[in-house]
Design a protein around this motif. Sequence first.
Motif, PDB file in Angstrom:
ATOM      1  N   GLN A  83       0.821  -1.198   0.000  1.00  0.00           N
ATOM      2  CA  GLN A  83       0.000   0.000   0.000  1.00  0.00           C
ATOM      3  C   GLN A  83       0.865   1.262   0.000  1.00  0.00           C
ATOM      4  N   SER A  84       2.004   1.187   0.647  1.00  0.00           N
ATOM      5  CA  SER A  84       2.903   2.337   0.739  1.00  0.00           C
ATOM      6  C   SER A  84       3.782   2.501  -0.491  1.00  0.00           C
ATOM      7  N   VAL A  85       4.322   1.381  -0.968  1.00  0.00           N
ATOM      8  CA  VAL A  85       5.302   1.445  -2.056  1.00  0.00           C
ATOM      9  C   VAL A  85       4.630   1.566  -3.414  1.00  0.00           C
ATOM     10  N   ASN A  86       3.511   0.896  -3.589  1.00  0.00           N
ATOM     11  CA  ASN A  86       2.812   0.913  -4.880  1.00  0.00           C
ATOM     12  C   ASN A  86       1.816   2.070  -4.925  1.00  0.00           C
ATOM     13  N   SER A  87       2.226   3.222  -4.430  1.00  0.00           N
ATOM     14  CA  SER A  87       1.330   4.370  -4.333  1.00  0.00           C
ATOM     15  C   SER A  87       2.133   5.660  -4.318  1.00  0.00           C
ATOM     16  N   ALA A  88       1.427   6.777  -4.220  1.00  0.00           N
ATOM     17  CA  ALA A  88       2.085   8.085  -4.206  1.00  0.00           C
ATOM     18  C   ALA A  88       2.948   8.284  -2.960  1.00  0.00           C
ATOM     19  N   TRP A  89       2.639   7.589  -1.856  1.00  0.00           N
ATOM     20  CA  TRP A  89       3.385   7.775  -0.608  1.00  0.00           C
ATOM     21  C   TRP A  89       4.857   7.410  -0.754  1.00  0.00           C
ATOM     22  N   TRP A  90       5.164   6.470  -1.631  1.00  0.00           N
ATOM     23  CA  TRP A  90       6.549   6.017  -1.786  1.00  0.00           C
ATOM     24  C   TRP A  90       7.469   7.162  -2.193  1.00  0.00           C
ATOM     25  N   GLU A 122       2.690  -7.307   6.942  1.00  0.00           N
ATOM     26  CA  GLU A 122       1.360  -7.560   6.398  1.00  0.00           C
ATOM     27  C   GLU A 122       0.356  -6.562   6.962  1.00  0.00           C
ATOM     28  N   ALA A 123      -0.832  -6.559   6.385  1.00  0.00           N
ATOM     29  CA  ALA A 123      -1.858  -5.599   6.777  1.00  0.00           C
ATOM     30  C   ALA A 123      -2.508  -5.978   8.095  1.00  0.00           C
ATOM     31  N   ASN A 124      -3.046  -4.994   8.766  1.00  0.00           N
ATOM     32  CA  ASN A 124      -3.702  -5.199  10.054  1.00  0.00           C
ATOM     33  C   ASN A 124      -4.904  -6.129   9.945  1.00  0.00           C
ATOM     34  N   THR A 125      -5.603  -6.104   8.813  1.00  0.00           N
ATOM     35  CA  THR A 125      -6.801  -6.928   8.664  1.00  0.00           C
ATOM     36  C   THR A 125      -6.472  -8.388   8.374  1.00  0.00           C
ATOM     37  N   HIS A 126      -5.214  -8.691   8.138  1.00  0.00           N
ATOM     38  CA  HIS A 126      -4.824 -10.073   7.883  1.00  0.00           C
ATOM     39  C   HIS A 126      -4.184 -10.695   9.136  1.00  0.00           C
ATOM     40  N   ASP A 131      -0.875 -10.486  -0.544  1.00  0.00           N
ATOM     41  CA  ASP A 131      -1.161 -10.492  -1.979  1.00  0.00           C
ATOM     42  C   ASP A 131       0.176 -10.659  -2.689  1.00  0.00           C
ATOM     43  N   THR A 132       0.430 -11.838  -3.200  1.00  0.00           N
ATOM     44  CA  THR A 132       1.755 -12.145  -3.756  1.00  0.00           C
ATOM     45  C   THR A 132       2.113 -11.244  -4.926  1.00  0.00           C
ATOM     46  N   ALA A 133       1.160 -10.962  -5.794  1.00  0.00           N
ATOM     47  CA  ALA A 133       1.437 -10.103  -6.947  1.00  0.00           C
ATOM     48  C   ALA A 133       1.825  -8.703  -6.493  1.00  0.00           C
ATOM     49  N   ALA A 134       1.074  -8.148  -5.539  1.00  0.00           N
ATOM     50  CA  ALA A 134       1.372  -6.810  -5.027  1.00  0.00           C
ATOM     51  C   ALA A 134       2.698  -6.795  -4.272  1.00  0.00           C
ATOM     52  N   TRP A 135       2.968  -7.868  -3.548  1.00  0.00           N
ATOM     53  CA  TRP A 135       4.238  -8.020  -2.808  1.00  0.00           C
ATOM     54  C   TRP A 135       5.408  -8.045  -3.780  1.00  0.00           C
ATOM     55  N   ASN A 136       5.270  -8.789  -4.876  1.00  0.00           N
ATOM     56  CA  ASN A 136       6.332  -8.824  -5.884  1.00  0.00           C
ATOM     57  C   ASN A 136       6.544  -7.452  -6.526  1.00  0.00           C
ATOM     58  N   CYS A 139      11.012 -17.777   0.190  1.00  0.00           N
ATOM     59  CA  CYS A 139      12.261 -17.002   0.205  1.00  0.00           C
ATOM     60  C   CYS A 139      13.164 -17.365  -0.956  1.00  0.00           C
ATOM     61  N   SER A 140      13.187 -18.639  -1.318  1.00  0.00           N
ATOM     62  CA  SER A 140      13.985 -19.063  -2.467  1.00  0.00           C
ATOM     63  C   SER A 140      13.487 -18.392  -3.741  1.00  0.00           C
ATOM     64  N   GLY A 141      12.162 -18.275  -3.865  1.00  0.00           N
ATOM     65  CA  GLY A 141      11.589 -17.572  -5.007  1.00  0.00           C
ATOM     66  C   GLY A 141      11.980 -16.108  -5.019  1.00  0.00           C
ATOM     67  N   TRP A 142      11.987 -15.479  -3.824  1.00  0.00           N
ATOM     68  CA  TRP A 142      12.402 -14.072  -3.718  1.00  0.00           C
ATOM     69  C   TRP A 142      13.853 -13.929  -4.165  1.00  0.00           C
ATOM     70  N   LEU A 143      14.708 -14.803  -3.700  1.00  0.00           N
ATOM     71  CA  LEU A 143      16.132 -14.740  -4.054  1.00  0.00           C
ATOM     72  C   LEU A 143      16.350 -14.935  -5.553  1.00  0.00           C
ATOM     73  N   SER A 144      15.568 -15.814  -6.149  1.00  0.00           N
ATOM     74  CA  SER A 144      15.685 -16.046  -7.588  1.00  0.00           C
ATOM     75  C   SER A 144      15.205 -14.840  -8.377  1.00  0.00           C
ATOM     76  N   ARG A 145      14.088 -14.272  -7.964  1.00  0.00           N
ATOM     77  CA  ARG A 145      13.535 -13.116  -8.676  1.00  0.00           C
ATOM     78  C   ARG A 145      14.465 -11.910  -8.576  1.00  0.00           C
ATOM     79  N   HIS A 146      15.173 -11.799  -7.449  1.00  0.00           N
ATOM     80  CA  HIS A 146      16.057 -10.652  -7.209  1.00  0.00           C
ATOM     81  C   HIS A 146      17.511 -11.124  -7.119  1.00  0.00           C
ATOM     82  N   SER A 147      17.899 -11.919  -8.079  1.00  0.00           N
ATOM     83  CA  SER A 147      19.216 -12.571  -8.033  1.00  0.00           C
ATOM     84  C   SER A 147      20.379 -11.589  -8.154  1.00  0.00           C
TER      85      SER A 147
END
Length: 328
Positions: A91-98, A121-125, A132-137, A173-181
């Motif tokens: 919500q912070s990074v994918n918006s004007a606040w970033w 994660e969000a307070n409601t979760h 949200d994996t797509a938004a997280w990526n 985490c392995s997926g994160w490391l691969s995506r951001h190798s």
Amino acid sequence: MRSRSILGAVVAAAVSVSVLAFAPAASAATNSFRGVNWADARDNYVDGWVIPTGLTASDSYSTVRGKADGILAGFQNLLGANTLRLPVNPQSVNSAWWASYQGAVDSALAHGMKVILSYWEANTHKDGLVDDTAAWNTMWDTITSGYGGNANVYFEPMNEPFGYSLSSWVSLCSGWLSRHSAIPRGRVLISGTGYNDNVTGVGASSALSGTLLSLHFYGFWASDTTRSAWTTNLSNRLGSYSSRTIIDEAGAPMTTGLTYTGGQNQDGNVFTAYFAATTDLTRARQMGVVYWPGLRSGDSYSITRQSGSGLAVNNASGVAQLRWGWGL
């Protein structure tokens, strides 16, 4: 930080890619991280933007940068901190606040500090899972695009991943490391399992080799009143992975009149014994500590408070004990 009531119930400027390729892996000690968390008054678990204490949603980049300059100078001058841990969420990074929030990161870097960016994660979760994996990526793509080339910025894929089994957490985490190798593994902090409360599983995973590890440790997790009991408690959570681990959340009440220094007098109280054991062990094992929180309004654990454009210390003995744990 998971709210204390819930936790108590549960457990009581870029450089080239070629430079990135030669950046060091995780070091043999982590005591170069002498840090604090700068936290949202709502405990970083928010459904919208994360806004650390002292900032407001209407702040521009220059305003955030100016406010951060005063607060971070306080962390450095009053405490001796050289590391800042900040929360991020989609919500912070994918918006004007970033565009504004980056002023806090840039201020820390201009002050020569290391910065740890950690997903909350969000307070409601609050289920210990990525919301949200797509938004997280998308969030991490944006962050690493902007700061991946800066050797003083570190990335923590998720804070307190208690919803995952060890195998599913390692897989994520392995997926994160691969995506951001392109990011050196020595600049990635992999959270311990549960509430970041044990690093033995992630430390043993070959898929996560070369990364740093993060551990959380709090005095309200047990009722022990001796340093020896707390030392055993913490040692069991670290196993043989102290040299890779940063305790990036640890803290105790700083506004209730407790005295944290005093040798044998540290036994007899849950929090003084806990904090003494934690800082004694981190000093002895040359481990980094990122105190929770360096600044957060309304939190009795906050080691500082706002004072004018800067900060004031809430508990001088707490500062002295924290500095001891940092090896100062």
